[in-house]
Design a protein around this motif. Structure first.
Motif, short mmCIF file in Angstrom:
data_model
loop_
_atom_site.label_atom_id
_atom_site.label_comp_id
_atom_site.label_asym_id
_atom_site.label_seq_id
_atom_site.Cartn_x
_atom_site.Cartn_y
_atom_site.Cartn_z
N TYR A 84 49.19 42.46 -11.25
CA TYR A 84 49.26 41.77 -12.53
C TYR A 84 49.19 40.26 -12.31
CZ TYR A 84 50.71 46.31 -14.31
OH TYR A 84 50.76 47.64 -14.64
N LEU A 85 48.38 39.59 -13.13
CA LEU A 85 48.13 38.15 -12.97
C LEU A 85 48.50 37.39 -14.23
CD1 LEU A 85 44.54 38.41 -11.42
CD2 LEU A 85 46.72 38.32 -10.18
N LYS A 86 48.71 36.09 -14.06
CA LYS A 86 48.85 35.21 -15.21
C LYS A 86 48.25 33.85 -14.84
CE LYS A 86 53.38 33.09 -14.27
NZ LYS A 86 54.73 32.80 -14.83
N ALA A 87 47.89 33.09 -15.87
CA ALA A 87 47.31 31.77 -15.64
C ALA A 87 48.31 30.87 -14.94
CB ALA A 87 46.88 31.15 -16.97
N ASN A 88 47.80 30.03 -14.05
CA ASN A 88 48.64 29.06 -13.35
C ASN A 88 48.59 27.74 -14.10
OD1 ASN A 88 50.13 27.63 -11.51
ND2 ASN A 88 48.50 27.47 -9.99
N PRO A 89 49.62 27.40 -14.86
CA PRO A 89 49.55 26.23 -15.73
C PRO A 89 49.44 24.92 -14.97
CG PRO A 89 51.79 27.10 -15.65
CD PRO A 89 50.91 28.09 -14.95
N GLY A 90 49.81 24.91 -13.70
CA GLY A 90 49.75 23.67 -12.94
C GLY A 90 48.42 23.42 -12.28
N ALA A 91 47.42 24.25 -12.53
CA ALA A 91 46.14 24.12 -11.82
C ALA A 91 44.98 23.81 -12.74
CB ALA A 91 45.85 25.40 -11.04
N GLY A 92 45.26 23.27 -13.91
CA GLY A 92 44.14 22.88 -14.78
C GLY A 92 43.96 23.82 -15.94
N SER A 93 42.74 24.11 -16.28
CA SER A 93 42.43 24.91 -17.46
C SER A 93 42.79 26.37 -17.24
CB SER A 93 40.94 24.79 -17.80
OG SER A 93 40.16 25.22 -16.71
N ALA A 94 42.66 27.13 -18.29
CA ALA A 94 43.09 28.53 -18.26
C ALA A 94 42.24 29.34 -17.29
CB ALA A 94 42.98 29.13 -19.66
N ALA A 95 42.82 30.41 -16.78
CA ALA A 95 42.14 31.27 -15.82
C ALA A 95 41.08 32.12 -16.50
CB ALA A 95 43.16 32.17 -15.12
N THR A 96 40.15 32.57 -15.67
CA THR A 96 39.16 33.52 -16.15
C THR A 96 39.39 34.83 -15.42
OG1 THR A 96 37.61 32.79 -14.44
CG2 THR A 96 37.47 31.71 -16.59
N GLY A 97 39.00 35.95 -16.04
CA GLY A 97 39.15 37.23 -15.37
C GLY A 97 40.20 38.09 -16.04
N ASP A 98 40.30 39.33 -15.56
CA ASP A 98 41.20 40.30 -16.14
C ASP A 98 42.65 40.00 -15.76
OD1 ASP A 98 38.99 41.55 -17.12
OD2 ASP A 98 38.82 42.93 -15.43
N PRO A 99 43.60 40.36 -16.63
CA PRO A 99 45.01 40.14 -16.29
C PRO A 99 45.54 41.15 -15.29
CG PRO A 99 44.81 41.20 -18.43
CD PRO A 99 43.43 40.86 -18.00
N VAL A 100 44.80 42.22 -15.03
CA VAL A 100 45.25 43.24 -14.09
C VAL A 100 44.09 43.57 -13.15
CG1 VAL A 100 46.19 45.54 -13.77
CG2 VAL A 100 46.81 44.22 -15.81
N ILE A 101 44.38 43.59 -11.84
CA ILE A 101 43.38 43.96 -10.84
C ILE A 101 43.79 45.31 -10.26
CG2 ILE A 101 42.27 43.34 -8.67
CD1 ILE A 101 41.66 41.48 -11.02
N ARG A 102 42.86 46.23 -10.24
CA ARG A 102 43.09 47.56 -9.69
C ARG A 102 42.40 47.64 -8.33
NH1 ARG A 102 44.21 52.33 -12.57
NH2 ARG A 102 43.85 54.24 -11.35
N ALA A 103 43.14 48.01 -7.28
CA ALA A 103 42.56 48.05 -5.94
C ALA A 103 43.26 49.09 -5.09
CB ALA A 103 42.67 46.67 -5.28
N GLU A 104 42.56 49.53 -4.06
CA GLU A 104 43.16 50.47 -3.13
C GLU A 104 44.17 49.79 -2.23
OE1 GLU A 104 41.86 53.21 0.72
OE2 GLU A 104 40.33 52.70 -0.78
N ALA A 105 43.91 48.52 -1.89
CA ALA A 105 44.79 47.79 -0.98
C ALA A 105 45.00 46.36 -1.48
CB ALA A 105 44.20 47.77 0.43
N ILE A 106 46.13 45.80 -1.13
CA ILE A 106 46.44 44.39 -1.42
C ILE A 106 46.65 43.69 -0.09
CG2 ILE A 106 48.13 42.80 -2.41
CD1 ILE A 106 48.71 44.91 -4.54
N LEU A 107 45.93 42.60 0.10
CA LEU A 107 46.06 41.78 1.29
C LEU A 107 46.74 40.47 0.91
CD1 LEU A 107 45.49 40.94 4.23
CD2 LEU A 107 43.21 40.20 3.48
N VAL A 108 47.87 40.19 1.53
CA VAL A 108 48.61 38.95 1.26
C VAL A 108 48.22 37.91 2.31
CG1 VAL A 108 50.88 37.88 1.10
CG2 VAL A 108 50.52 40.20 0.20
N ALA A 109 47.65 36.81 1.84
CA ALA A 109 47.25 35.71 2.72
C ALA A 109 47.66 34.41 2.05
CB ALA A 109 45.75 35.75 2.98
N ALA A 110 48.94 34.30 1.73
CA ALA A 110 49.44 33.23 0.88
C ALA A 110 50.20 32.15 1.64
CB ALA A 110 50.34 33.82 -0.21
N GLY A 111 49.99 32.06 2.94
CA GLY A 111 50.67 31.04 3.72
C GLY A 111 51.55 31.64 4.80
N ARG A 112 52.22 30.76 5.56
CA ARG A 112 53.01 31.21 6.70
C ARG A 112 54.36 30.49 6.72
NH1 ARG A 112 50.15 34.25 9.90
NH2 ARG A 112 51.53 34.00 11.69
#
Length: 491
Positions: free
Chosen positions: A252-280
């Motif tokens: 489930y996604l939501k727009a990031n208000p601190g990054a400029g204009s509104a997001a594009t794309g679906d609010p929900v992503i359906r996938a077989e796998a989720i890869l987390v690559a969000a920093g260390r």
């Protein structure tokens, strides 16, 4: 009473191995402590080596598809290209196994004279480290425990299951679809590799573009290529929760208000796998740093320019200090810490000329300042020299004209930074790195380059500095016009 060791190295990744091997070759008495059961750390087992092995296969498959599309190669039947991912997995393991049994072999380090303990330990006080039932003392300690993936606290993520760079290379089957959280170097590299091997990939960026730390123009070139590879890129969005439905994971996604204009794309992503690559985050827990008088923050252990902690007997280097997180930087810091720990603390770590590369296709390589950083520091005394690969003959001959070289200089020719995006950018940037490290002017890059090679892109970019000097110097123009008029008159 003399201490039993000259140096105790805690962590056997890139930084720790450099310290241990070099110290032993200098005839110091060395103890290497590693909390896992093998040497090599993140680079060998979860980072540089497996990711580049995976990317090699992915790029090879992509070039084969390009050759088929161009009509250079034809297939015997209509089935198309099939990727045997088990063979891909075996290729990754083969590369790791070779390095583990050679450069990072425990036997090699024992032959050098390094004593090793494979166990976790902690500081008892400022000069004692407890490990495997022993109380170890030394003239100096070097902490090189590295970092690990940061996993966002998303509701439902742990229950649904997820991948990180520490688990994705264990897969023996390619997921049909993958949602990638994080559009930095790791997220972009793995997204492209998975997409080119056949996964449906959605790349989720919280900022307005991918690779936010890189030159915007260069990052845009990579973003365009990822989109052409079929990767769905969603910008200015954040993941908020994870669910499950009929064997699939729902992000489930939501727009990031601190990054400029509104997001594009679906609010929900359906996938077989989720890869987390969000920093260390740095590996500092359970080391007993408080007992040793070592200060740290969530970003890493705090060190001075000599890589000393608040306890002058203890040094730290590599990812655990939270600086540029690259293997070559860890090795550089290890050399500084080694000299200071074994001899006299006089050497300082300097980061003015630190290059790195992102191994997508096209590659993106960088050293020094970005254009905006340079203008903030030097104002109008900044010259930008840009050369497109499309005007380099070798790039045209290889049907790979995408990208450019951008050199950031002062008007006097001092190189402040360089940004290359294109095929082999990670190789091509090194002559700029050498020029910067020796404080040579940009004019040295105009020297003879083999034709036809991609390295001409640097020479062509540097040549623009001379052209700009001529174009903006009326006195020089007038002098040249007068000289040639005189020559014609006396011919």
């Amino acid at each position: 009473m003399p201490v039993p060791y000259d140096i105790v190295v805690i962590g056997a990744g890139a930084a720790g191995l450099v310290v241990a091997s070099a110290a032993a070759q200098l005839k110091a008495k060395v103890l290497l402590v590693e909390g896992s059961d093998r040497l090599g750390g993140d680079c060998l087992w979860y980072g540089c080596v497996p990711s580049k092995a995976l990317l090699h296969v992915a790029h090879t498959v992509h070039r084969l598809r390009q050759a088929i599309a161009a009509g250079w190669v034809t297939l015997p039947g209509p089935a198309g290209i099939a990727v045997d991912y088990l063979k891909v997995y075996e290729h990754i393991r083969s590369a790791q196994s070779y390095i583990a049994n050679h450069a990072d072999s425990p036997d090699r380090f024992r032959q050098l004279g390094v004593e090793m303990v494979f166990a976790k330990g902690h500081f008892v006080d400022g000069r004692t480290f407890a490990v495997a039932g022993r109380q170890v003392q030394a003239r100096a300690f070097v902490i090189a425990t590295g970092s690990r993936p940061w996993v966002p606290p998303l509701p439902g993520l742990a229950e649904a299951g997820y991948l990180t760079n520490e688990s994705i290379f264990d897969l023996t089957r390619l997921p049909k679809s993958v949602a990638v959280i994080g559009a930095g170097p790791v997220g972009c590299e793995l997204s492209q590799a998975l997409a080119r091997l056949g996964s449906e990939v959605t790349l989720i960026a919280s900022r307005e573009r991918i690779l936010p730390k890189e030159d915007p123009e260069a990052a845009q070139v990579v973003q365009q290529q990822l989109a052409q590879d079929g990767i769905r890129i969603l910008t200015r969005v954040r993941a908020t929760a994870v669910g499950q439905e009929q064997g699939a994971k729902l992000l489930y996604l939501k727009a990031n208000p601190g990054a400029g204009s509104a997001a594009t794309g679906d609010p929900v992503i359906r996938a077989e796998a989720i890869l987390v690559a969000a920093g260390r985050i740095p590996n500092v827990e359970a080391l007993g740093l408080e007992a040793a008088g070592v200060q740290y923050t969530p970003q890493g252990i705090q060190v001075n320019a000599k890589l000393q902690t608040r306890n002058p007997r203890i040094y730290a280097c590599g990812d655990v200090i939270g600086g540029p997180q690259f293997t070559h930087v860890a090795a550089y810091e290890a050399a500084v810490a080694l000299v200071n720990a074994l001899f006299f603390p006089l050497s300082q770590a300097r980061y003015r000329v630190i290059p790195w590369a992102i191994f997508t296709e096209p590659e993106l390589a960088r050293v020094g300042l970005t254009e905006s950083e340079a203008r903030q520091q030097y104002g109008k005394d900044v010259v930008v020299l840009k050369q497109e690969f499309a005007d380099v003959d070798r790039a045209q001959a290889e049907a790979a004209p995408l990208g450019f070289a951008k050199l950031i200089c002062r008007r006097n020719g001092q190189i402040l930074g360089a940004h290359l995006v294109g095929s082999q950018a990670g190789e091509l940037i090194h002559e700029v790195v050498l020029a910067m490290s020796r404080r040579l002017p940009v004019s040295v890059l105009t020297g003879i380059h083999i034709y036809p090679t991609r390295s001409e892109v640097n020479a062509k970019a540097a040549l623009q500095h001379r052209k700009q000097q001529l174009a903006t110097n009326p006195r020089l123009q007038n002098a040249l016009q007068g000289f040639f008029a005189w020559r014609r008159a006396w011919s």
